[in-house]
Design a protein around this motif. Structure first.
Motif, PDB file in Angstrom:
ATOM      1  N   THR A   5       0.785  -1.239   0.000  1.00 56.49           N
ATOM      2  CA  THR A   5       0.000   0.000   0.000  1.00 56.49           C
ATOM      3  C   THR A   5       0.812   1.282   0.000  1.00 56.49           C
ATOM      4  O   THR A   5       0.309   2.321  -0.414  1.00 56.49           O
ATOM      5  CB  THR A   5      -1.001   0.011   1.168  1.00 56.49           C
ATOM      6  N   ASP A   9      -1.275   3.044  -5.390  1.00 58.51           N
ATOM      7  CA  ASP A   9      -2.572   3.586  -5.003  1.00 58.51           C
ATOM      8  C   ASP A   9      -3.651   2.536  -5.256  1.00 58.51           C
ATOM      9  O   ASP A   9      -3.857   2.104  -6.388  1.00 58.51           O
ATOM     10  CB  ASP A   9      -2.853   4.849  -5.815  1.00 58.51           C
ATOM     11  N   ASP A  25       2.410  -2.570   4.234  1.00 59.04           N
ATOM     12  CA  ASP A  25       2.373  -1.165   3.838  1.00 59.04           C
ATOM     13  C   ASP A  25       3.773  -0.759   3.391  1.00 59.04           C
ATOM     14  O   ASP A  25       3.971  -0.363   2.262  1.00 59.04           O
ATOM     15  CB  ASP A  25       1.908  -0.266   4.981  1.00 59.04           C
ATOM     16  N   LYS A  51      -1.700  -0.071   8.905  1.00 63.33           N
ATOM     17  CA  LYS A  51      -1.789   0.931   7.829  1.00 63.33           C
ATOM     18  C   LYS A  51      -2.343   0.280   6.565  1.00 63.33           C
ATOM     19  O   LYS A  51      -3.196   0.848   5.885  1.00 63.33           O
ATOM     20  CB  LYS A  51      -0.417   1.546   7.547  1.00 63.33           C
ATOM     21  N   ILE A  55      -6.125   0.943   4.605  1.00 62.36           N
ATOM     22  CA  ILE A  55      -6.245   1.319   3.191  1.00 62.36           C
ATOM     23  C   ILE A  55      -7.060   0.283   2.417  1.00 62.36           C
ATOM     24  O   ILE A  55      -7.970   0.624   1.665  1.00 62.36           O
ATOM     25  CB  ILE A  55      -4.849   1.496   2.560  1.00 62.36           C
TER      26      ILE A  55
END
Length: 123
Positions: A5, A9, A25, A51, A55
């Motif tokens: 991540t 995107d 991440d 994280k 997302i």
């Protein structure tokens, strides 16, 4: 798709035909595999993974970065509620496979249609 991540995107990959799961991440490194996780505590791994979860909005399935795992990684995934995690062995999953050490067929840019067909046909 196992998404890193901090690299890509998620909005570029959202599709009704694609399930997106975590590949960390930022435990990967832009230069390749540095195996940061070797020296990370359970809490440090969980912080990175949270994280990714925030997302992706999922904590079901995980693919280890650079196929590396250790007891801290497995414990962090369990504490975060992941049910399965994949390593990189190019063999088939068996009923007896450990849920946190599942082998997976690796698909990269050089994988062709014949390779994919073989992966799907192999028991």
């Amino acid at each position: 798709l196992f998404l890193i991540t901090s690299f890509w995107d998620i909005n570029n990959y959202i599709s009704p035909n694609l399930e997106i799961e975590s590949h960390t991440d930022n435990i990967h490194d832009t230069a390749g595999c540095t195996y940061k996780a070797r020296n990370m505590s359970v809490e440090q791994i969980k912080e990175d993974m949270q994280k990714s979860i925030d997302i992706i909005k999922s904590n079901k399935i995980f693919a280890y970065p650079c196929y590396y795992y250790n007891d801290n990684f497995i414990e962090a995934l369990k504490q975060l509620g992941f049910k399965e995690a994949f390593i990189g062995e190019n063999v088939s999953v068996r009923k007896t496979s450990n849920d946190y050490l599942l082998p997976r067929k690796v698909v990269i840019d050089s994988t062709n249609v014949e390779d994919l067909k073989y992966y799907l046909e192999v028991n």
